[in-house]
Design an enzyme around this catalytic site. Structure first.
Site, PDB file in Angstrom:
ATOM      1  N   ASN A  57       0.809  -1.222   0.000  1.00 24.68           N
ATOM      2  CA  ASN A  57       0.000   0.000   0.000  1.00 24.68           C
ATOM      3  C   ASN A  57       0.841   1.270   0.000  1.00 24.68           C
ATOM      4  O   ASN A  57       0.340   2.357   0.268  1.00 24.68           O
ATOM      5  CB  ASN A  57      -0.932   0.016   1.222  1.00 24.68           C
ATOM      6  CG  ASN A  57      -2.002  -1.048   1.087  1.00 24.68           C
ATOM      7  OD1 ASN A  57      -2.594  -1.215   0.011  1.00 24.68           O
ATOM      8  ND2 ASN A  57      -2.227  -1.806   2.142  1.00 24.68           N
ATOM      9  N   ALA A  58       2.102   1.140  -0.266  1.00 23.03           N
ATOM     10  CA  ALA A  58       2.991   2.309  -0.301  1.00 23.03           C
ATOM     11  C   ALA A  58       3.921   2.198  -1.502  1.00 23.03           C
ATOM     12  O   ALA A  58       5.010   1.644  -1.417  1.00 23.03           O
ATOM     13  CB  ALA A  58       3.802   2.394   0.993  1.00 23.03           C
ATOM     14  N   GLN A  82      17.224   6.249 -46.201  1.00 22.92           N
ATOM     15  CA  GLN A  82      17.171   7.459 -45.382  1.00 22.92           C
ATOM     16  C   GLN A  82      16.248   7.304 -44.168  1.00 22.92           C
ATOM     17  O   GLN A  82      16.535   7.812 -43.084  1.00 22.92           O
ATOM     18  CB  GLN A  82      16.728   8.651 -46.226  1.00 22.92           C
ATOM     19  CG  GLN A  82      17.123   9.948 -45.570  1.00 22.92           C
ATOM     20  CD  GLN A  82      16.772  11.153 -46.402  1.00 22.92           C
ATOM     21  OE1 GLN A  82      15.670  11.225 -46.950  1.00 22.92           O
ATOM     22  NE2 GLN A  82      17.689  12.077 -46.521  1.00 22.92           N
ATOM     23  N   GLU A 140      12.603   3.584  -8.315  1.00 20.51           N
ATOM     24  CA  GLU A 140      13.106   4.834  -7.699  1.00 20.51           C
ATOM     25  C   GLU A 140      12.161   6.003  -8.002  1.00 20.51           C
ATOM     26  O   GLU A 140      12.591   7.132  -8.201  1.00 20.51           O
ATOM     27  CB  GLU A 140      14.553   5.120  -8.110  1.00 20.51           C
ATOM     28  CG  GLU A 140      15.500   4.044  -7.588  1.00 20.51           C
ATOM     29  CD  GLU A 140      16.921   4.501  -7.359  1.00 20.51           C
ATOM     30  OE1 GLU A 140      17.133   5.697  -7.144  1.00 20.51           O
ATOM     31  OE2 GLU A 140      17.803   3.638  -7.388  1.00 20.51           O
TER      32      GLU A 140
END
Ligand SMILES: Cc1cc2nc3c(=O)[nH]c(=O)nc-3n(C[C@H](O)[C@H](O)[C@H](O)COP(=O)(O)OP(=O)(O)OC[C@H]3O[C@@H](n4cnc5c(N)ncnc54)[C@H](O)[C@@H]3O)c2cc1C
Length: 384
Positions: free
Chosen positions: A127-128, A277, A362
């Protein structure tokens, strides 16, 4: 081009040689088996890569964040999982350096800096996730010990690391200000690990739960003061996120190199496809994005090394930009290689899978935009 000095260029060339000889030949195999590459960890340890920015007085060589980023980038060119060994070592020791006592630094940092012990950083729970204030793991003071209860989710190096920096709630009534940071050693009774997660990418990196069941740790293992947990965690992420950007630059460069080499060889319509190209334009955009990402990551790493006080906005920018580039470039590398790019015989398929996590861990890239947005509001208000 990046104004690196001779010492830094020599450092890169030594790592590049090691990566070519040792990491690249293992990358495909450890992706298939999901085996944690202890042999590569030992090589990184011998080369001093596991304590690059730890100060000398605590056993490191204090070469700084730029060196960490250079090492992480080179390794990630061949294998993001392996680069995570260096990256998480840097993530995990920061809480001790940022908030720890002199005694804690002397006790734990030398073993981390020498690479004798791996370290892990544990904030996330069921929950985090993005909302770190949802942490429910508790640490209750009983005499001379804290008693930890709860479960951390998706922790890198779980089971492999000897030292864990863990965020837990010491005072529920204070919300985010009631969280504290702790050092927990691997063999502490009441501390165990969940099963290894089965992941899309970085498959050789261990991702598991940390389970605390009446786990007793000495009260001296509290980092800083009670209530400092989130400040320590956020400052840790501020310092560490540039390294995730470096992983992005590395995997993007690795994918570009593979795609460009393939485009030189692959013949269609009687010519190598690199002469077409449309293919050149794809490669041109990829190369330009990689250079921009690298320039941003290096300059933010230098900014952190200058001991700047607040690096939150800049490190979020480096992580956001470089990892979005990594995702885009690895997808485009598969495109340049057509069907071959989709096959496991070629490395870009793995690189595309590995790149995805960089936009998530992170702090997701949406959260990085929130961090940057908040900093911009403050800066703009100051100018008025
Ligand atoms: C392989 C792996 C390794 C990991 N390693 C570690 C580790 O070592 N230590 C550790 O503590 N954690 C680790 N994590 C956890 C990681 O940091 C979290 O997964 C990440 O922070 C996102 O949390 P979540 O997955 O719960 O996503 P959620 O928070 O559920 O987010 C879901 C989506 O909603 C978006 N969202 C949520 N809130 C907001 C908002 N306010 N604004 C905009 N968008 C929002 C997110 O960007 C995302 O797109 C790891 C995760 C993985 C998958």
């Amino acid at each position: 081009m990046y104004l690196l000095n001779e010492e830094q260029k020599l450092f890169i060339s030594q790592i590049r040689r090691m990566v070519t000889e040792k990491v690249a030949p293992r990358a495909d195999e450890i992706d298939r088996t999901g085996e944690f590459p202890w042999d590569l960890k030992d090589i990184f340890q011998e080369m001093g890569l596991l304590g690059l920015s730890v100060p000398e007085e605590y056993g490191g060589c204090y070469q700084g964040h730029l060196y960490t980023c250079l090492a992480v980038e080179e390794i990630a060119k061949a294998c993001v999982s392996s680069s995570l060994i260096v990256q998480v070592q840097s993530l995990g020791w920061h809480p001790i350096m940022i908030g720890g006592s002199e005694e804690q630094k002397k006790k734990y940092l030398p073993n981390i800096a020498s690479g004798k012990k791996l370290v892990a950083f544990a904030l996330t729970e069921a929950n985090a996730g993005s909302d770190a204030s949802g942490v429910q793991t508790t640490a209750r003071l009983e005499g001379n010990e804290y008693v930890l209860n709860g479960t951390k989710q998706w922790i890198t190096n779980a089971g492999e690391a000897g030292i864990y920096t863990v965020i837990a709630i010491t005072d529920k009534s204070k919300g985010a200000r009631g969280a504290s940071a702790f050092i927990v050693e691997k063999d502490t009774p009441g501390f165990s690990f969940g099963k290894k997660e089965n992941k899309m990418g970085i498959r050789a990196s261990s991702t598991r739960e940390l389970i605390f069941e009446s786990c007793r740790i000495p009260k001296e293992n509290l980092i800083g003061k009670p209530g400092m947990g989130f400040i320590v965690a956020m400052k840790t992420l501020d310092s560490s996120r540039t390294g995730v950007g470096a992983q992005g630059v590395g995997v993007a460069q690795g994918a570009f190199d593979a795609a460009a080499a393939y485009a030189m060889e692959r013949q269609q319509f009687g010519q190598p496809i690199i002469s077409i190209q449309a293919v050149q334009h794809l490669l041109a955009d990829m190369a330009t994005q990689i250079e921009a990402a690298r320039a941003l990551v290096y300059s933010v790493a230098k900014f952190i090394d200058s001991k700047a006080k607040d690096v939150s906005k800049e490190s979020a920018m480096a992580k956001l930009f470089a990892t979005d580039v990594a995702m885009k470039v690895t997808v485009d590398a598969v495109q340049v290689m057509g069907g071959a790019g989709y096959m496991k015989e070629y490395p870009v398929e793995k690189m595309m899978r590995d790149a995805k996590i960089l936009q998530i861990y992170e702090g997701t890239n949406q959260i990085q935009r929130n961090v940057i947005g908040q900093a911009l509001i403050k800066e703009t208000a100051k100018k008025r």
